[in-house]
Enzyme design. Structure first.
Site, short mmCIF file in Angstrom:
data_model
loop_
_atom_site.label_atom_id
_atom_site.label_comp_id
_atom_site.label_asym_id
_atom_site.label_seq_id
_atom_site.Cartn_x
_atom_site.Cartn_y
_atom_site.Cartn_z
N ASP A 69 5.52 2.09 -2.71
CA ASP A 69 5.82 1.03 -3.68
C ASP A 69 7.32 1.03 -3.97
O ASP A 69 8.01 2.04 -3.78
CB ASP A 69 4.99 1.19 -4.97
CG ASP A 69 5.22 2.51 -5.68
OD1 ASP A 69 5.50 3.51 -4.99
OD2 ASP A 69 5.15 2.55 -6.92
N GLU A 134 4.23 5.11 -7.64
CA GLU A 134 5.23 6.08 -8.10
C GLU A 134 6.20 5.43 -9.07
O GLU A 134 6.60 6.02 -10.06
CB GLU A 134 5.99 6.67 -6.91
CG GLU A 134 6.70 7.99 -7.23
CD GLU A 134 8.11 7.81 -7.80
OE1 GLU A 134 8.66 8.78 -8.35
OE2 GLU A 134 8.68 6.70 -7.69
ZN ZN Z 1 11.40 6.94 -5.15
#
Ligand code: ZN
Length: 379
Positions: A69, A134
Site C-alpha cells: 500500500d 501499513e
Molecule cells: Zn513504508
C-alpha cells in the site's frame, strides 16, 4: 521467468494501491513468486489483503517483510508525471511507491531469482510477508499476520524489512530498532460560568495551561547508546467557546511521545496521570485521558546476521552502514515478536512526497545487496 526489478517495480506502481486498497498489487507479486516456485497464501483480514509466500520447507527461514500500500499522491497537479504511470526521467524511476516501498520488494524478488539460479538446492527457506495495510491504521496487516504465523507455528529465523532506511545514499543506514509512540488525548472538565463571577465556576483553561507546561518540561531522559532522547510534543489544544464572557466547561489537548527503551507506555501513563491528578485536585476540576499506543520501544541486539548484512552492504556500496533506531514506527514493531529483525531498503528522501523517485542504479545495487545477503545467509 520472473520479471527484472525495474519491470516488476513498474508493474507494482501501475496498481493504484492507495491504502487500504490493494488494486491488484498482491496478485502481481503472487504471480511472480509462483513462477519462482513459491507457495503463496493470500490472507484477508477484514477488507485487507495480505500475502505470505514461502520457497522451501526446511530451516533456517529467512524472511523479507514489506507493504504494497502507498500514501495518497496528494495534489496530482504538483506531480511532473502521473503518479501511477511509472516514468523514467534522468535515470530515475518516478511514481508513488517508488521508494516506499514497491521497488524494494521488486529488488528482493529479483534477488531471489538470481540467487536461486546459482543455488538450486540451498538448505533452508525464503519467505515474504507482505501487507496492504501499513500506511493506514495498520490493524489488519502485519500485526494480524504475525499472530496468524505464530498460531501456525511458522518459524522465521531472521527477517529483513525493506523500508527505505537510507537518508541520502544507499548503504548509509540499517535500522535495528525503533522508539515507541504513545498519544494522549486529555480533557479537563470544569464548570461553566460568568467571567465576572469566577467563584461560581471552575475554569479548566488555566489547569490545562499548567498541565501542558508541566508535561512539556518533564526531562524524560538524555538518550542511550542506541537511542536518541525521548520527546513529548503537544500537537493539539482546544476550547470550544463562542463567547468572551463565559468561562468554558471543558478544555482539551493532545500530545504524542516518542520514547526510547528507558520507558514503557505503562511507565509513561503512570507518570502523566500523577501530574493530571495533582493539578486537578488543586483546582477541583476533573480530567479524562485516553491513550493510544502505536508501539513500544524495541531493539534487535546486533547478532552475526546483522554483522553479515552490514558487511555485505559495505562491500557493495563502499559505505559502512550505521546501526540506527531513528525515525517513526514501522511494521518491525510487530515482526520482532516472532523473529530478530532489521530494516534495510532504498533511499527515503522523497518518500510520501510528490515526484517520489528512486535511482535506477540504486535498484540494481539493492538487488545485488539482497542477493548477496541471501548467499551469505545460506552459505
Ligand atoms: Zn513504508
Amino acid at each position: 521467468m520472473p520479471s527484472s526489478e525495474l519491470k516488476l517495480a513498474k508493474e507494482l506502481i501501475r496498481c493504484p494501491s492507495v491504502t487500504p486498497k490493494d488494486a491488484g498489487a498482491l496478485n502481481v507479486l503472487a504471480k511472480n513468486l509462483r513462477s519462482l516456485g513459491f507457495k503463496c497464501q493470500l490472507i484477508n483480514f477484514k477488507n485487507i489483503k495480505n500475502l505470505y509466500a514461502k520457497l522451501g520447507k526446511s530451516s533456517p527461514n529467512f524472511c523479507y517483510a514489506g507493504h504494497t500500500d502507498v500514501v495518497p499522491p496528494g495534489n496530482i497537479k504538483e506531480w511532473s508525471v502521473d503518479p501511477f504511470k511509472p516514468s523514467i526521467i534522468n535515470n530515475k524511476l518516478i511514481g508513488r511507491g517508488a521508494n516506499d516501498m514497491k521497488a524494494s520488494i521488486a529488488c528482493f524478488i529479483a534477488a531471489v531469482s538470481k540467487f536461486k539460479t546459482k543455488n538450486k538446492k540451498f538448505k533452508g527457506s525464503i519467505s515474504l510477508l507482505i501487507t496492504g495495510d501499513e500506511e493506514g491504521i495498520a490493524i489488519n496487516g502485519t500485526k494480524k499476520l504475525v499472530k496468524y504465523l505464530k498460531k501456525k507455528r511458522e518459524k522465521i529465523n531472521f527477517c529483513i524489512v525493506g523500508e527505505p532506511t537510507n537518508p541520502n545514499r544507499l548503504g548509509e543506514m540499517i535500522k535495528i530498532g525503533r522508539r515507541g509512540s504513545i498519544t494522549g488525548r486529555l480533557n479537563i472538565i470544569g464548570t461553566q460560568g460568568h467571567v465576572a463571577y469566577p467563584h461560581d465556576a471552575k475554569n479548566p483553561a488555566p489547569v490545562m495551561v499548567k498541565i501542558l507546561n508541566n508535561i512539556e518540561n518533564i526531562k524524560l531522559d538524555k538518550g542511550t547508546k542506541n537511542f536518541q532522547p525521548s520527546n513529548l510534543e503537544i500537537v493539539k489544544m482546544n476550547i470550544e467557546n463562542t463567547a468572551d464572557n463565559v468561562i468554558p466547561a471543558e478544555a482539551s489537548a493532545t500530545f504524542n511521545i516518542r520514547f526510547n527503551n528507558k520507558h514503557s507506555s505503562n511507565s509513561l501513563k503512570k507518570k502523566l496521570n500523577n501530574i493530571f491528578q495533582k493539578a486537578c485536585k488543586k483546582s477541583k476540576c476533573s480530567f479524562k485521558i485516553s491513550y493510544m499506543v502505536s508501539g513500544e520501544a524495541f531493539i534487535t541486539v546486533p547478532n552475526n546476521t546483522t554483522k553479515m548484512i552490514q558487511n555485505t552492504i559495505k562491500k557493495i556500496t563502499k559505505i559502512k552502514p550505521k546501526l540506527s533506531t531513528s525515525g517513526g514506527t514501522s511494521d518491525a514493531r510487530f515482526i520482532r515478536k516472532i523473529s530478530p529483525c532489521v530494516e534495510f531498503g532504498l533511499v527515503g528522501k522523497t518518500m510520501h512526497k510528490v515526484d517520489e523517485a528512486v535511482s535506477i542504479s540504486d535498484l540494481k545495487k539493492l538487488t545485488n545487496i539482497y542477493k548477496n545477503i541471501l548467499a551469505n545467509n545460506f552459505k
